[in-house]
Design a protein around this motif. Structure first.
Motif, PDB file in Angstrom:
ATOM      1  N   THR A   1      32.432  22.010  27.489  1.00 31.82           N
ATOM      2  CA  THR A   1      31.542  21.079  26.785  1.00 31.82           C
ATOM      3  C   THR A   1      31.570  21.393  25.300  1.00 31.82           C
ATOM      4  N   LEU A   2      30.958  20.510  24.511  1.00 34.32           N
ATOM      5  CA  LEU A   2      30.817  20.763  23.084  1.00 34.32           C
ATOM      6  C   LEU A   2      30.096  22.083  22.861  1.00 34.32           C
ATOM      7  N   LYS A   3      29.069  22.332  23.676  1.00 36.26           N
ATOM      8  CA  LYS A   3      28.283  23.559  23.536  1.00 36.26           C
ATOM      9  C   LYS A   3      29.130  24.796  23.799  1.00 36.26           C
ATOM     10  N   SER A   4      29.938  24.764  24.867  1.00 33.54           N
ATOM     11  CA  SER A   4      30.743  25.939  25.207  1.00 33.54           C
ATOM     12  C   SER A   4      31.832  26.189  24.169  1.00 33.54           C
ATOM     13  N   VAL A   5      32.411  25.116  23.609  1.00 35.27           N
ATOM     14  CA  VAL A   5      33.435  25.279  22.569  1.00 35.27           C
ATOM     15  C   VAL A   5      32.797  25.853  21.306  1.00 35.27           C
ATOM     16  N   ALA A   6      31.630  25.303  20.914  1.00 37.55           N
ATOM     17  CA  ALA A   6      30.935  25.791  19.720  1.00 37.55           C
ATOM     18  C   ALA A   6      30.611  27.278  19.855  1.00 37.55           C
ATOM     19  N   SER A   7      30.164  27.667  21.044  1.00 39.18           N
ATOM     20  CA  SER A   7      29.848  29.076  21.286  1.00 39.18           C
ATOM     21  C   SER A   7      31.096  29.945  21.168  1.00 39.18           C
ATOM     22  N   ALA A   8      32.218  29.451  21.689  1.00 37.79           N
ATOM     23  CA  ALA A   8      33.466  30.235  21.680  1.00 37.79           C
ATOM     24  C   ALA A   8      34.005  30.457  20.273  1.00 37.79           C
ATOM     25  N   VAL A   9      33.752  29.492  19.368  1.00 38.62           N
ATOM     26  CA  VAL A   9      34.279  29.619  17.998  1.00 38.62           C
ATOM     27  C   VAL A   9      33.179  29.998  17.006  1.00 38.62           C
ATOM     28  N   PHE A  10      32.019  30.454  17.531  1.00 41.81           N
ATOM     29  CA  PHE A  10      30.897  30.912  16.701  1.00 41.81           C
ATOM     30  C   PHE A  10      30.433  29.833  15.723  1.00 41.81           C
ATOM     31  N   SER A  11      30.234  28.637  16.230  1.00 45.18           N
ATOM     32  CA  SER A  11      29.827  27.537  15.362  1.00 45.18           C
ATOM     33  C   SER A  11      28.590  26.851  15.915  1.00 45.18           C
ATOM     34  N   ASN A  12      27.899  26.129  15.051  1.00 45.51           N
ATOM     35  CA  ASN A  12      26.777  25.295  15.452  1.00 45.51           C
ATOM     36  C   ASN A  12      27.316  24.003  16.073  1.00 45.51           C
ATOM     37  N   GLU A  13      26.696  23.529  17.177  1.00 44.77           N
ATOM     38  CA  GLU A  13      27.183  22.326  17.870  1.00 44.77           C
ATOM     39  C   GLU A  13      27.247  21.115  16.939  1.00 44.77           C
ATOM     40  N   SER A  14      26.155  20.891  16.215  1.00 43.33           N
ATOM     41  CA  SER A  14      26.080  19.732  15.331  1.00 43.33           C
ATOM     42  C   SER A  14      27.155  19.797  14.253  1.00 43.33           C
ATOM     43  N   TYR A  15      27.320  20.977  13.652  1.00 40.27           N
ATOM     44  CA  TYR A  15      28.330  21.153  12.605  1.00 40.27           C
ATOM     45  C   TYR A  15      29.739  20.949  13.159  1.00 40.27           C
ATOM     46  N   LEU A  16      30.030  21.564  14.304  1.00 35.10           N
ATOM     47  CA  LEU A  16      31.359  21.429  14.904  1.00 35.10           C
ATOM     48  C   LEU A  16      31.663  19.983  15.238  1.00 35.10           C
TER      49      LEU A  16
END
Length: 522
Positions: free
Chosen positions: A439-454
């Motif tokens: 998900t967007l959330k899991s990808v954001a977590s993997a690359v140390f990013s905020n969901e909205s920003y990513l």
């Protein structure tokens, strides 16, 4: 993935009805054998290993209940459906104790058989996937266990791994006792004082711990250079004594160490909570001094002097800091200092610790670059500056200068890296797009990013949303499988990350312009 099925009934007509009355292969099953008695079935099961057995309860010599008992003793992973005309409670109760999965009453309703069989198929697939993953993990562990464990634990303590993955890997590493109860010891070593600034100090400290391992503990070197040691459930009550042993061992080898100790926690969430508490305990060294042991209770004793509890929008502050929004960072610092002022707490210890709290959290945003707060500002300078603070008014200029150093570092890295976060997201997706949990959330977590920003930068750089990109990758892979394999449609759907084959069909037609069936007929 076909599930192997065996049918057991002393009446041939019943076996034929079950075998031909339900389209087994269309639903992912394969009937690999039949038997007319329990004894015959048992011999077959020993050698052919079916995954699902449908057996009549009323058979001569060895009835279905006896057969289920033998199957349970032979292999607990085999699922059993009992076919019966009996409705008595005692039979059902005994069958449940023997691990029978479900019941079918004669005459058999094929819709009911379909519902039960598909439900069990789902369970079998999950069990097989779990066993396969654990086995693969065990194999990879044996190849290079230390590196893999260190990487996993670094993600685990920062909650960058799912609970399901954490449980499986802890089981594979033989560390599942952490879930029952744990306490975290966080060792910070003084590199400047030792003169070993190249990492050799930490290597030497890890070697000291490895020479005489402490039973019931798990240790690893965090990528921010602190040594993390967890006491498992058997040793949590001894954490203070273990910390003293380690501190003494380091001192005897002329290594200055400050050790933060958490409280006891349980479960998946508790592991990360224990780690966070150990970091808080370490932060109190700005008041209590370094080269000593500090408990989380000591940290809380200082913080609890504030009767109103300082409130602050940490998420907004950290987002602004990591994304270089200078104005919002300045406003956040002002809000924080004003909150400290309004707390009306006069103790200088509390004042300094609230400043250290903000600095610690701001400094944690540097971790993704492999840089620590102490490295950026200088450990002695940081601690001496905080210890020199006497009033609320002195907090603002120090925080302004120090946090803007962190802000500027983020901006300098962004200008060098450009769309690095998008590239990292693309790389992660390309490796994991077949995972249905992506998900967007899991990808954001993997690359140390905020969901909205990513989400925003991904669409800007890639020209499509992250979810659209994932869907495109899955459909491309499904086309490759359709062209090169004989997999059934539902199997391809599963392999490329769709939980539902019908939804896969809808997405395929939307992307390709034709149905899967039409594509295969070309």
């Amino acid at each position: 993935m076909e599930i192997k099925v065996m049918i057991v009934d002393d009446e041939k007509l019943e076996r034929v009805l079950i075998k031909r009355g339900f389209p087994w292969e269309d639903h992912g099953f394969s009937v690999i054998g039949e038997a007319s008695s329990g004894a015959e079935a048992l011999e077959f099961i020993k050698y052919r290993k079916p995954e699902l057995v449908l057996t009549d309860i009323n058979m001569p010599h060895m009835d279905g209940l006896e057969l289920a008992e033998h199957i349970s003793a032979l292999d607990e992973s085999i699922h059993v459906i009992m076919i019966t005309g009996y409705r008595e409670f005692e039979y059902a109760r005994r069958a449940v104790k023997l691990g029978v999965e479900d019941f079918l009453l004669k005459p058999i309703d094929m819709n009911e058989l379909k519902e039960i069989a598909l439900k069990i198929r789902g369970k079998i697939i999950k069990e097989k996937d779990r066993r396969k993953e654990v086995e693969m993990l065990k194999q990879s562990v044996s190849a290079d266990q230390d590196i893999l464990m260190e990487s996993f634990f670094q993600r685990l303590v920062e909650k960058r791994t799912s609970e399901e993955e954490a449980e499986k890997k802890l089981l594979a590493y033989g560390c599942e006792a952490l879930l029952e109860g744990c306490c975290c010891l966080n060792l910070h070593l003084k590199e400047e004082r030792s003169g070993e600034a190249d990492g050799s100090l930490h290597k030497r400290a890890m070697e000291l711990l490895g020479r005489d391992p402490i039973d019931g503990t798990i240790s690893f070197l965090h990528y921010m250079k602190n040594i993390i040691l967890f006491c498992t459930v058997r040793r949590v009550k001894d954490s203070g004594e273990i910390a003293r042993q380690i501190h003494q061992r380091m001192r005897e080898n002329r290594i200055d160490s400050t050790i933060g100790i958490s409280r006891i926690h349980e479960g998946y969430e508790g592991i990360a909570e224990a780690f966070a508490e150990s970091e808080h305990a370490l932060s109190a060294s700005v008041l209590l001094g370094d080269n000593r042991i500090i408990t989380y209770e000591e940290y809380m004793h200082i913080m609890e002097k504030n009767p109103d509890k300082l409130t602050f929008d940490w998420e907004e502050f950290l987002f602004s800091l990591t994304n270089g929004i200078s104005d919002r960072v300045s406003v956040a610092i002002e809000d924080y200092v004003e909150g400290v002022r309004n707390s009306r707490v006069t103790e200088v210890e509390y004042l300094r610790l609230t400043v250290m709290d903000l600095m610690s959290k701001a400094g944690s945003t540097l971790n993704k670059y492999g840089v620590s707060l102490e490295q950026l500002i200088g450990e002695d300078r940081l601690y001496e500056s905080i210890q020199s603070i006497q009033t609320v008014e002195e907090c603002r200029p120090f925080l302004d200068e120090s946090i803007h150093m962190i802000l500027n570092y983020h901006n300098s890295r962004k200008s060098k890296q450009g769309n690095k976060v998008v590239n990292e997201a693309l790389e992660y997706i390309d490796k994991n797009f077949c995972d249905p949990a992506l998900t967007l959330k899991s990808v954001a977590s993997a690359v140390f990013s905020n969901e909205s920003y990513l989400s925003r930068v991904f669409k800007k750089e890639a020209g499509q949303s992250l979810i659209e990109y994932v869907l495109k990758k899955r459909i491309e892979e499904s086309i490759r499988l359709l062209n090169t394999t004989d997999f059934k449609v539902y199997e391809i759907a599963e392999k490329v990350g769709f939980r539902d084959s019908h939804y896969f069909g809808i997405c395929f037609k939307k992307q390709v312009g034709v149905t899967v069936k039409e594509f295969k007929q070309r």
